[in-house]
Design a protein around this motif. Structure first.
Motif, short mmCIF file in Angstrom:
data_model
loop_
_atom_site.label_atom_id
_atom_site.label_comp_id
_atom_site.label_asym_id
_atom_site.label_seq_id
_atom_site.Cartn_x
_atom_site.Cartn_y
_atom_site.Cartn_z
N GLY A 69 0.81 -1.22 0.00
CA GLY A 69 0.00 0.00 0.00
C GLY A 69 0.84 1.27 0.00
O GLY A 69 0.48 2.26 0.63
N ILE A 70 1.93 1.24 -0.75
CA ILE A 70 2.85 2.36 -0.73
C ILE A 70 2.23 3.62 -1.32
O ILE A 70 2.53 4.73 -0.87
CB ILE A 70 4.18 1.98 -1.42
N LYS A 71 1.32 3.47 -2.26
CA LYS A 71 0.66 4.64 -2.83
C LYS A 71 0.04 5.50 -1.73
O LYS A 71 0.18 6.73 -1.73
CB LYS A 71 -0.42 4.20 -3.83
N ASN A 72 -0.59 4.86 -0.75
CA ASN A 72 -1.19 5.59 0.36
C ASN A 72 -0.13 6.09 1.34
O ASN A 72 -0.26 7.16 1.93
CB ASN A 72 -2.21 4.72 1.10
N LYS A 73 0.94 5.32 1.51
CA LYS A 73 2.02 5.72 2.41
C LYS A 73 2.73 6.98 1.91
O LYS A 73 3.24 7.77 2.70
CB LYS A 73 3.04 4.59 2.59
N LEU A 74 2.75 7.16 0.59
CA LEU A 74 3.40 8.34 0.03
C LEU A 74 2.72 9.62 0.51
O LEU A 74 3.36 10.67 0.61
CB LEU A 74 3.37 8.29 -1.51
N LYS A 75 1.45 9.52 0.82
CA LYS A 75 0.68 10.69 1.25
C LYS A 75 0.84 10.99 2.73
O LYS A 75 0.67 12.12 3.16
CB LYS A 75 -0.81 10.47 0.94
N THR A 76 1.17 9.97 3.52
CA THR A 76 1.16 10.14 4.98
C THR A 76 2.52 9.98 5.65
O THR A 76 2.67 10.36 6.80
CB THR A 76 0.18 9.14 5.63
N SER A 77 3.49 9.42 4.96
CA SER A 77 4.79 9.13 5.57
C SER A 77 5.75 10.31 5.45
O SER A 77 5.65 11.11 4.52
CB SER A 77 5.42 7.90 4.92
N THR A 78 6.69 10.35 6.36
CA THR A 78 7.74 11.38 6.30
C THR A 78 8.79 10.96 5.27
O THR A 78 8.86 9.79 4.86
CB THR A 78 8.43 11.53 7.67
#
Length: 121
Positions: A69-78
């Motif tokens: 689910g990296i697509k979503n992590k790109l939005k929320t991760s530092t």
């Protein structure tokens, strides 16, 4: 400075880049991106020098990218978390990555590669 090519032998774009460099007699040091991936520190340095958003360093076509689910992590991760993630698995990296320590090219970009044919290595 000699070029460093992070590539994967099964990647068509990587083979195209490697073939182009060979045909134009541009010296480089190849590294198998899975067996010898760039370190986290090297990734951070490449990211900072590239001028690209960090999302462009991710290979969106891999199964692992989708499963994690990296697509979503790109939005929320530092940035730190994303660099750690990239450093954890060479298959998550967009391929190939070519660098001379100053400039970074991701993927096959012939017009960018042309600049290296005029350099004296």
């Amino acid at each position: 400075m000699k070029l460093t090519l992070y590539w994967h032998p099964q990647c068509q774009t990587c083979r195209k880049t490697k073939k182009w460099l060979d045909e134009h007699q541009v010296p480089y040091e190849p590294f198998h991106i899975v067996k010898a991936p760039p370190s986290r520190e090297m990734l951070q340095e490449m990211y900072e020098k590239s001028g690209l958003e960090l999302k462009y360093f991710f290979s969106t076509s891999t199964k692992k990218y989708r499963e994690m689910g990296i697509k979503n992590k790109l939005k929320t991760s530092t940035t730190k978390e994303l660099l750690d993630l990239l450093a954890s698995d060479g298959m998550l990296l967009k391929k190939p990555i070519l660098t001379d320590g100053v400039k970074v090219i991701i993927g096959f970009k012939e017009e960018e590669l042309e600049k290296y044919t005029t350099l004296d290595f």
